[in-house]
Structures are given as structure tokens and as C-alpha cells.
Design a protein around this motif. Structure first.
Motif, PDB file in Angstrom:
ATOM      1  N   ASN A 226       1.183  -1.379   0.195  1.00  0.00           N
ATOM      2  CA  ASN A 226       0.429   0.135  -0.037  1.00  0.00           C
ATOM      3  C   ASN A 226       0.904   0.715  -0.355  1.00  0.00           C
ATOM      4  O   ASN A 226       0.248   2.286  -0.677  1.00  0.00           O
ATOM      5  CB  ASN A 226      -1.114  -0.035   1.476  1.00  0.00           C
TER       6      ASN A 226
ATOM      7  N   ARG B 236       1.207   2.802  -3.190  1.00  0.00           N
ATOM      8  CA  ARG B 236      -0.079   3.309  -3.401  1.00  0.00           C
ATOM      9  C   ARG B 236      -0.655   4.892  -3.329  1.00  0.00           C
ATOM     10  O   ARG B 236      -0.907   5.452  -3.830  1.00  0.00           O
ATOM     11  CB  ARG B 236      -1.370   3.061  -3.377  1.00  0.00           C
ATOM     12  N   HIS B 237       0.377   5.006  -2.084  1.00  0.00           N
ATOM     13  CA  HIS B 237       0.156   6.243  -1.435  1.00  0.00           C
ATOM     14  C   HIS B 237       1.421   6.777  -1.423  1.00  0.00           C
ATOM     15  O   HIS B 237       1.046   8.138  -2.272  1.00  0.00           O
ATOM     16  CB  HIS B 237       0.020   6.079   0.230  1.00  0.00           C
TER      17      HIS B 237
ATOM     18  N   ASN C  40       1.812   7.355  -5.247  1.00  0.00           N
ATOM     19  CA  ASN C  40       1.783   7.657  -6.322  1.00  0.00           C
ATOM     20  C   ASN C  40       0.391   8.458  -5.966  1.00  0.00           C
ATOM     21  O   ASN C  40       0.637   9.431  -6.859  1.00  0.00           O
ATOM     22  CB  ASN C  40       0.240   6.580  -6.767  1.00  0.00           C
TER      23      ASN C  40
ATOM     24  N   VAL D 104       1.548  -1.311  -8.686  1.00  0.00           N
ATOM     25  CA  VAL D 104       1.391  -1.986  -7.179  1.00  0.00           C
ATOM     26  C   VAL D 104       1.659  -3.278  -7.506  1.00  0.00           C
ATOM     27  O   VAL D 104       2.515  -4.235  -6.878  1.00  0.00           O
ATOM     28  CB  VAL D 104       0.588  -1.985  -5.986  1.00  0.00           C
TER      29      VAL D 104
END
Ligand code: AVJ
Length: 319
Positions: free
Chosen positions: A218, A221-222, A224, A233
């Protein structure tokens, strides 16, 4: 309603340390980037896992000794909860301590604030503040907050995220803050994970359900969202291992093939053989941790261990 003091914009909002880390070899990301909204929720989920013993053991110590622990601390204290998260660590102590002020410090302040909103009705005599900031390079204390009879509460073995010498200077910084407060001295209640059977540590950082893997992935994703990166991911895999030489658990994200990644001001290729280091979680011996506290300027007052002697809670006082 807990009040919110948000210092995050004043923190190096340039993400400079993040960018330096991404270009380094091996590439690394400061662990505070785990904690966006989803990351904080995933961490709370980790603390529910059977394999993740640090929370379980620490909770056991606090459930058993919370009252005795509170009795050692000053009345009408300012309880400073470093990395408050969902408040579940401090709650066990708050019940007995009843401080004048509770300051919950966290980078992911939104979930911390929600937690404090739920707790506030039970603690009507305690002023509640959420201090949103990155304290990884030292805690800066807003003057207007006041800090009478400070009790620094650093639970969950988050001290393990610092390299030992950074841990020393961080704790030394807390000592200095105590010195600047009216009382000159302050208390520290700190929890730390101890070195143990590598298989037990391994399972804690690579659980069967894959919650830790999701927590680790994650982070991309953060990123990004935070720096406009385009990490895919799906091509990064969770890897956890114990680095014996440095006495720490490490978490890595390993690309399954070369990955060209772009972000706002740049980009690079992450090669298949070269993972990103996302977390170091140092594990101490009891003696080693005592030395660290002493070097930082703290006198150990008392130690509590769980039954398996795998986790330590320490009360120390700045000198
Ligand atoms: C919150 C930093 C103490 O290092 O054990 C949990 C974070 N990482 N599972 C830790 C974490 C993987 C945790 N700390």
C-alpha cells in the motif's frame, strides 16, 4: 472535540528525504509513508493478527500493570503519545492516569482524530489535542501547547524504526524538551520488542493472511498519490527478513521485472534484482536498550516484561 494542530505543511513538505531515498542504492522509503488512511487501517488490522506478537505482548503488559504504571507517573501530567495511531495503546494507561492533557502525535492525524473523538466523552477532565506532524527527525513542540509534567509515551516498539544512533538522538531530544518545561524533568514510558527466535519474528512480518504484505505494498499506492508516481503495485512483492548483523527485521518490496517508474520531478528504473527497503524494525536486548536510554540521558526507573520475556516496557526519567 479534540483540537487539531497540524504542522504537516511546515514539515519538509518537499518530500526531499523520500526523493533522496528513491534515488539511493538500494532504494528506500521512510516508513512514515506507510501511514495514509488505508495504511493506518491496515496497521490496526496487523495488530489483530495472532502472528503479530508485539502488540499482543505489549497489551498484556499494560492490561496487567496499567495501574502500577500509572502510579509511578505524576498527577495532572501532559501525556504525549508518540505515534498515537488509533489510540488503543494509550487507552490502557489513560484510564488510570487521567492526565490533565493528552496530546496524540501522529502523521496520519485523521484516523487519530476520529479515535480521540470517540474517547473524549470518557475523559472529560483531560484536554485532548491531536498534533499532526512528522517526528522522525525530532519532535518540535508548539509553544502554545504547554507541557506541564511531561510524560512521553512511546509504545508499540516504534522506536525500532530508528537506527540505533538516531534513536539515541531522538530520545535525547525528548530529554531536552523536558529540560525546557517548567519541571526540568520528564518521564518516558517506552515499549520495545526484544530479539527472539527468528522464526517468530519472521511470521510477525509475513503473516499467513497477507495483511502485512498489503500494508507494505500500500506504501506504493500512497506514493502514487503523494508525489504523482505511477508504481504498478501488481509488480512489487512483499519480502520480510531478519538481518542478524543489524538485529532488525527488514521489509522490502521486490519488483518481479524491471520497472520504469515516473513521478512529478523525475523517475527511475527499479531493477528486478534490487528491492526497495521500506522498513527496518530494530530488535533490542534488555541490556542494549538500557544502554541506549542511558546514552540518551534517561535513568531507568522500572522494567516490565511479558511472561515470554519477548517484550519490554520501560519507565525512565530524564536526568
Ligand atoms: C509500528 C513500526 C512498530 O515495526 O513492527 C508492523 C510496523 N511493520 N508490521 C513494526 C509494522 C510491519 C511496526 N511499528
Amino acid at each position: 472535540m479534540p483540537r487539531l494542530i497540524d504542522l504537516r505543511r511546515h514539515d519538509a513538505e518537499t518530500h526531499q528525504d523520500l526523493l533522496d531515498g528513491l534515488y539511493a542504492s538500494p532504494p528506500r522509503v521512510p516508513p512514515r509513508y506507510f501511514y495514509d488512511e488505508l495504511g493506518s487501517a491496515l496497521f490496526s488490522a496487523i495488530t489483530c493478527l495472532l502472528e503479530y506478537y508485539p502488540s499482543r505482548l505489549e497489551h498484556a503488559i499494560f492490561d496487567r500493570h496499567a495501574r502500577a504504571i500509572a502510579d509511578r507517573l505524576p498527577r495532572k501530567a501532559t501525556l504525549v503519545d508518540l505515534g498515537a495511531g488509533d489510540g488503543s495503546k494509550a487507552q490502557r494507561l489513560l484510564r488510570w492516569l487521567r492526565p490533565a492533557q493528552y496530546v496524540a502525535v501522529d502523521i496520519a492525524a485523521e484516523s487519530t482524530r476520529r479515535a480521540l473523538q470517540c474517547m473524549a466523552p470518557d475523559y472529560s477532565d483531560t484536554g485532548m489535542t491531536v498534533l499532526a506532524c512528522d517526528f522522525s527527525t525530532g519532535l518540535s513542540w508548539p509553544r502554545r501547547l504547554g507541557c506541564e509534567r511531561p510524560v512521553f509515551f512511546f509504545a508499540g516498539s516504534s522506536i525500532g524504526n530508528f537506527l540505533p544512533r538516531q534513536a539515541r538522538s531522538f530520545l535525547h531530544g525528548l530529554c531536552q524538551l523536558c529540560r525546557n518545561s517548567a519541571q526540568e524533568r520528564g518521564d518516558l514510558m517506552i515499549g520495545v520488542d526484544l530479539v527472539k527466535d527468528p522464526a517468530v519474528m519472521q511470521a510477525a512480518y509475513d503473516d499467513a493472511l497477507g495483511v502485512t504484505a498489503a500494508f507494505n505494498r500500500n506504501l506504493l499506492r500512497h506514493l502514487n498519490g503523494a508525489i504523482g508516481a505511477d508504481f504498478d503495485v501488481n509488480h512489487f512483492h512483499h519480502h520480510a527478513c531478519f538481518n542478524e548483523e543489524s538485529s532488525r527485521m527488514e521489509m522490502w518490496l521486490l519488483p518481479d521485472a524491471d520497472q520504469q517508474v515516473r513521478w512529478q520531478q523525475g523517475g527511475r528504473v527499479f531493477h528486478a534484482g534490487e528491492g526497495l527497503l521500506t522498513e527496518c524494525s530494530h530488535k533490542y536486548t534488555r541490556a542494549g536498550f538500557r544502554l541506549l536510554l542511558a546514552a540518551a540521558g534517561f535513568d531507568v526507573q522500572h522494567e516490565w516484561l511479558d511472561a515470554s520475556e519477548g517484550y519490554l516496557v520501560c519507565h525512565a526519567r530524564s536526568c
